[in-house]
Design a protein around this motif. Structure first.
Motif, short mmCIF file in Angstrom:
data_model
loop_
_atom_site.label_atom_id
_atom_site.label_comp_id
_atom_site.label_asym_id
_atom_site.label_seq_id
_atom_site.Cartn_x
_atom_site.Cartn_y
_atom_site.Cartn_z
N GLY A 116 0.81 -1.22 0.00
CA GLY A 116 0.00 0.00 0.00
C GLY A 116 0.83 1.26 0.00
O GLY A 116 0.39 2.31 -0.46
N ILE A 117 2.04 1.16 0.53
CA ILE A 117 2.98 2.28 0.55
C ILE A 117 4.37 1.76 0.21
O ILE A 117 4.64 0.57 0.31
N VAL A 118 5.24 2.66 -0.18
CA VAL A 118 6.63 2.29 -0.45
C VAL A 118 7.35 2.13 0.88
O VAL A 118 7.28 3.00 1.75
N LEU A 119 8.03 1.02 1.05
CA LEU A 119 8.75 0.75 2.30
C LEU A 119 10.25 0.97 2.10
O LEU A 119 10.79 0.68 1.03
N PRO A 120 10.93 1.44 3.14
CA PRO A 120 12.37 1.72 3.04
C PRO A 120 13.19 0.44 3.23
O PRO A 120 13.79 0.20 4.27
N TRP A 121 13.20 -0.40 2.21
CA TRP A 121 13.75 -1.74 2.31
C TRP A 121 15.12 -1.80 2.99
O TRP A 121 15.37 -2.65 3.84
N GLU A 122 16.02 -0.90 2.62
CA GLU A 122 17.39 -0.99 3.10
C GLU A 122 17.54 -0.54 4.55
O GLU A 122 18.62 -0.67 5.13
N GLU A 123 16.47 -0.06 5.16
CA GLU A 123 16.51 0.32 6.57
C GLU A 123 16.31 -0.89 7.49
O GLU A 123 16.39 -0.76 8.71
N ALA A 124 16.04 -2.05 6.92
CA ALA A 124 15.85 -3.26 7.73
C ALA A 124 16.31 -4.48 6.95
O ALA A 124 16.59 -4.40 5.75
N ASP A 125 16.39 -5.61 7.63
CA ASP A 125 16.92 -6.84 7.04
C ASP A 125 15.85 -7.87 6.74
O ASP A 125 16.06 -8.76 5.91
N VAL A 126 14.72 -7.79 7.40
CA VAL A 126 13.60 -8.70 7.15
C VAL A 126 12.31 -7.89 7.17
O VAL A 126 12.07 -7.13 8.10
N TRP A 127 11.54 -8.03 6.12
CA TRP A 127 10.21 -7.42 6.05
C TRP A 127 9.21 -8.54 5.77
O TRP A 127 9.50 -9.44 4.98
N PHE A 128 8.05 -8.49 6.40
CA PHE A 128 7.06 -9.52 6.11
C PHE A 128 5.65 -9.00 6.24
O PHE A 128 5.38 -7.99 6.92
N ALA A 129 4.74 -9.70 5.57
CA ALA A 129 3.32 -9.32 5.58
C ALA A 129 2.50 -10.49 5.08
O ALA A 129 3.03 -11.49 4.59
N SER A 130 1.18 -10.36 5.19
CA SER A 130 0.24 -11.32 4.63
C SER A 130 -0.52 -10.65 3.49
O SER A 130 -0.62 -9.42 3.43
#
Length: 348
Positions: free
Chosen positions: A166-180
């Motif tokens: 739904g929004i752009v996430l700052p991928w490089e600010e974290a090492d694991v991102w997850f969602a359903s």
């Protein structure tokens, strides 16, 4: 029934055509070790990487749900100790669940009107994995994720269940991102997404855990062949692929998300007679994809009942806010026409 429930929620209408397409093409019956599935998975990952602007060296995995990702992080990536920052029910559950796996877990609660950055100093010195909730579905709070707030050697895992897609996430600010997928991604429930950095894979290799079916190293072994570690929800992966290929880019979707938020803010700010207000008055701490409004329980019940009578379902309150809040999803599948239909009912 038009669902504004904050997950599972409204499914993209075009998903029905893609489901029929998958049936007609035999996608729903393919073997997940087959070449045909490998091609599908590769196409899906490539479409997501391009549309979502995911760094090329980050890896994508499909799991059963975001809840399963809690377990994967605890089992595959935590060395000696994880710390869980939370201000709502789901972040708290993640921390409590991690504590069952590793009793040496730090739980850090903070206030509804506070940011993660304000509480970063509470982190214990022996923590190697920091667990954050970017989108807290229970109260509609959204947090900024910033790697610089934490020691450089820690791994950062982020629950973005109600914001990914739904929004752009700052991928490089974290090492694991997850969602359903049953929230911003507009797909029926039954699939989770994990996105991992090279640093996360390095941690997994250093710990070398291969005792659970969903340990990251086993997931990575399968991913390299464009397969999954278990028999997956192939239909949902196909829907993920086709929707990502045909929808606007995530950056365009984000613009629409904030445009719809402005409609809601304008509506609620022009209803002085209503005894309802945003649960989180600080705009910077509000999640743009889940709106939480608070007021007297009688008013909440009236709104819920009125909407149901007109074929619209809103989200009930959750946890400590169960009786005095209503939650309204603002996911990409919700159109401006949907929102105006709901607004018209609310003003009856």
């Amino acid at each position: 029934m038009l669902s504004f429930y904050p997950g599972p929620s409204k499914v993209y209408p075009q998903a029905l055509d893609f489901i029929q397409e998958a049936f007609d093409q035999g996608i729903v019956s393919i073997n997940h070790r087959s070449k045909r599935f490998e091609i599908l998975l590769k196409e899906t990952m490539e479409a997501m990487t391009a549309s979502w602007e995911i760094p090329a060296d980050y890896t994508i995995y499909f799991v059963s749900s975001a809840t399963e990702a809690w377990e994967i992080v605890a089992q595959s990536l935590v060395g000696s100790k994880s710390a869980h920052f939370y201000n709502g029910a789901f972040g708290k559950k993640w921390g409590q669940y991690a504590s069952q796996i590793n009793p040496n877990t730090q739980l850090i609660s903070f206030g509804l009107h506070e940011s993660l950055a304000e509480n970063a100093g509470k982190l214990a010195s022996d923590v190697d994995t920091v667990c954050l909730v970017q989108s807290e579905t229970s109260n509609g709070t959204g947090q900024q994720i910033c790697r610089a707030d934490y020691p450089t050697d820690v791994l950062i895992a982020v629950d973005a269940t109600s914001s990914m897609g739904g929004i752009v996430l700052p991928w490089e600010e974290a090492d694991v991102w997850f969602a359903s997928v049953q929230k911003c991604l507009g797909i029926p429930a039954g699939l989770g997404i994990m996105i991992c950095s090279p640093k996360a894979l390095q941690r997994a290799h250093s710990l070398n855990h291969r005792i659970h079916y969903n340990d990251i190293l086993l997931m990575e072994d399968n991913r390299k062949s464009f397969q999954t570690h278990y028999t997956p929800n192939v239909l949902s992966i196909y829907l993920m692929c086709r929707l990502t290929q045909t929808l606007p880019s995530l950056r365009e979707i984000e613009q629409e998300t904030y445009r719809k938020v402005a409609l809601w803010e304008n509506f609620w700010n022009t209803q002085p007679a209503w005894d309802l207000r945003f649960l989180v008055p600080e705009k910077a701490l509000r999640l743009p994809t889940v709106l939480a409004l608070t007021g007297p329980a009688t008013e909440i019940d009236r709104i819920q009942s009125t909407c149901l009578q007109h074929g619209i379902e809103l989200g009930k309150g959750y946890g400590e806010w169960k009786s005095n809040t209503v939650r309204i999803a603002n996911f990409p599948s919700h159109t401006e026409a949907d929102i105006r239909q709901l607004i018209n009912i609310l003003t009856l």
